[in-house]
Enzyme design. Sequence first.
Site, mmCIF file in Angstrom:
data_model
loop_
_atom_site.group_PDB
_atom_site.id
_atom_site.type_symbol
_atom_site.label_atom_id
_atom_site.label_comp_id
_atom_site.label_asym_id
_atom_site.label_seq_id
_atom_site.Cartn_x
_atom_site.Cartn_y
_atom_site.Cartn_z
ATOM 1 N N GLY A 11 0.779 -1.233 0.000
ATOM 2 C CA GLY A 11 0.000 0.000 0.000
ATOM 3 C C GLY A 11 0.807 1.277 0.000
ATOM 4 O O GLY A 11 0.338 2.307 0.477
ATOM 5 N N SER A 12 2.026 1.257 -0.557
ATOM 6 C CA SER A 12 2.812 2.496 -0.566
ATOM 7 C C SER A 12 2.127 3.572 -1.410
ATOM 8 O O SER A 12 2.202 4.757 -1.081
ATOM 9 C CB SER A 12 4.228 2.227 -1.078
ATOM 10 O OG SER A 12 4.226 1.953 -2.471
ATOM 11 N N MET A 89 -4.227 -6.447 -6.997
ATOM 12 C CA MET A 89 -3.788 -7.461 -7.960
ATOM 13 C C MET A 89 -4.938 -8.348 -8.422
ATOM 14 O O MET A 89 -4.840 -9.576 -8.422
ATOM 15 C CB MET A 89 -2.663 -8.306 -7.345
ATOM 16 C CG MET A 89 -1.488 -7.497 -6.868
ATOM 17 S SD MET A 89 -0.867 -6.363 -8.122
ATOM 18 C CE MET A 89 0.084 -7.473 -9.106
ATOM 19 N N ARG A 90 -6.050 -7.750 -8.761
ATOM 20 C CA ARG A 90 -7.204 -8.540 -9.196
ATOM 21 C C ARG A 90 -7.913 -7.762 -10.301
ATOM 22 O O ARG A 90 -8.052 -6.544 -10.198
ATOM 23 C CB ARG A 90 -8.142 -8.765 -8.003
ATOM 24 C CG ARG A 90 -9.164 -9.856 -8.189
ATOM 25 C CD ARG A 90 -9.870 -10.166 -6.868
ATOM 26 N NE ARG A 90 -8.985 -10.792 -5.888
ATOM 27 C CZ ARG A 90 -8.712 -12.090 -5.873
ATOM 28 N NH1 ARG A 90 -9.230 -12.875 -6.794
ATOM 29 N NH2 ARG A 90 -7.911 -12.595 -4.963
ATOM 30 N N HIS A 108 -0.256 1.709 -13.099
ATOM 31 C CA HIS A 108 0.422 0.527 -13.645
ATOM 32 C C HIS A 108 1.900 0.874 -13.816
ATOM 33 O O HIS A 108 2.222 1.947 -14.346
ATOM 34 C CB HIS A 108 -0.216 0.144 -14.985
ATOM 35 C CG HIS A 108 0.432 -1.012 -15.655
ATOM 36 N ND1 HIS A 108 0.229 -2.317 -15.247
ATOM 37 C CD2 HIS A 108 1.311 -1.065 -16.682
ATOM 38 C CE1 HIS A 108 0.948 -3.115 -16.015
ATOM 39 N NE2 HIS A 108 1.620 -2.394 -16.891
ATOM 40 N N GLU A 141 -12.852 -2.227 -19.102
ATOM 41 C CA GLU A 141 -12.979 -3.685 -18.955
ATOM 42 C C GLU A 141 -11.722 -4.426 -19.379
ATOM 43 O O GLU A 141 -11.399 -5.466 -18.855
ATOM 44 C CB GLU A 141 -14.196 -4.182 -19.745
ATOM 45 C CG GLU A 141 -15.483 -3.683 -19.113
ATOM 46 C CD GLU A 141 -16.717 -4.342 -19.706
ATOM 47 O OE1 GLU A 141 -17.629 -3.586 -20.087
ATOM 48 O OE2 GLU A 141 -16.764 -5.585 -19.787
ATOM 49 N N ASP A 144 -5.420 -3.017 -18.142
ATOM 50 C CA ASP A 144 -4.349 -2.026 -18.381
ATOM 51 C C ASP A 144 -4.488 -1.324 -19.727
ATOM 52 O O ASP A 144 -3.482 -0.993 -20.364
ATOM 53 C CB ASP A 144 -2.968 -2.723 -18.325
ATOM 54 C CG ASP A 144 -2.708 -3.342 -16.961
ATOM 55 O OD1 ASP A 144 -1.980 -4.354 -16.912
ATOM 56 O OD2 ASP A 144 -3.255 -2.832 -15.963
ATOM 57 N N GLU A 173 5.894 6.844 -8.972
ATOM 58 C CA GLU A 173 4.468 6.522 -8.808
ATOM 59 C C GLU A 173 3.888 7.347 -7.674
ATOM 60 O O GLU A 173 2.761 7.864 -7.742
ATOM 61 C CB GLU A 173 4.272 5.046 -8.462
ATOM 62 C CG GLU A 173 4.490 4.095 -9.597
ATOM 63 C CD GLU A 173 4.187 2.668 -9.185
ATOM 64 O OE1 GLU A 173 3.200 2.439 -8.463
ATOM 65 O OE2 GLU A 173 4.952 1.786 -9.590
#
Length: 202
Positions: A11-12, A89-90, A108, A141, A144, A173
């Site tokens: 969670g950074s 990650m889902r 991303h 949908e 990425d 990021e």
Amino acid sequence: KRVVVFISGGGSNMVSLADACAEPGFPAEIVAVISDKPTAGGLAKAEARGIRTYVFERKAYAGKAEHENAILETLADINPDIICLAGYMRLISGDFIRPYEGRILNIHPSLLPLFPGLHTHQRAIDAGMKIAGCTVHFVTEGMDEGPIVAQAAVPVITDDTADMLAGRVLTVEHELYPMALKLLAEGKVRMERGRAEFTPAD
Ligand code: GRF
């Protein structure tokens, strides 16, 4: 604007967003953090900041639809304006995205459309790239591939390992995501007909 951040790990990026939201005048507040992993390190970081957390462990649900519906029900109660996926990650389905289309961002760790998917840093190194970076995009949908909101680039240095490059990208990021969230929260970018449309700087 009310923001919910989705995490799966450390969670950074969520921390960077939370710190930005804590700045006076920032046009957003994080009202909840949601994770699919009870062990996500970011949960404790959120709670330490007084942010409410929710965990929806995938294996506790019969299938993907049940898992997503449980999350959607909680989201309906929270009623966020914006969702930020940050190391989540889902893949989320169209049924999940549709009610929030144009209000879900993801970060991303590559310069999309290059290197969608996983292992982006090793792939950039293997491809001989001299720059790498990260992208904040609207979530659609396809994985990425949503309209790009913001990007930041870093150099790839000779003999870089994936970990070294990952660390360099993660640092930018943490600057990029708060900036992108601010644009969306202030209405300076919006998704229209599948494209990111920007309000001209005055
Ligand atoms: C990192 O690889 C980052 O590049 C990507 O998600 C992973 C975990 O980020 N966005 P975080 O520390 O959980 O925000």
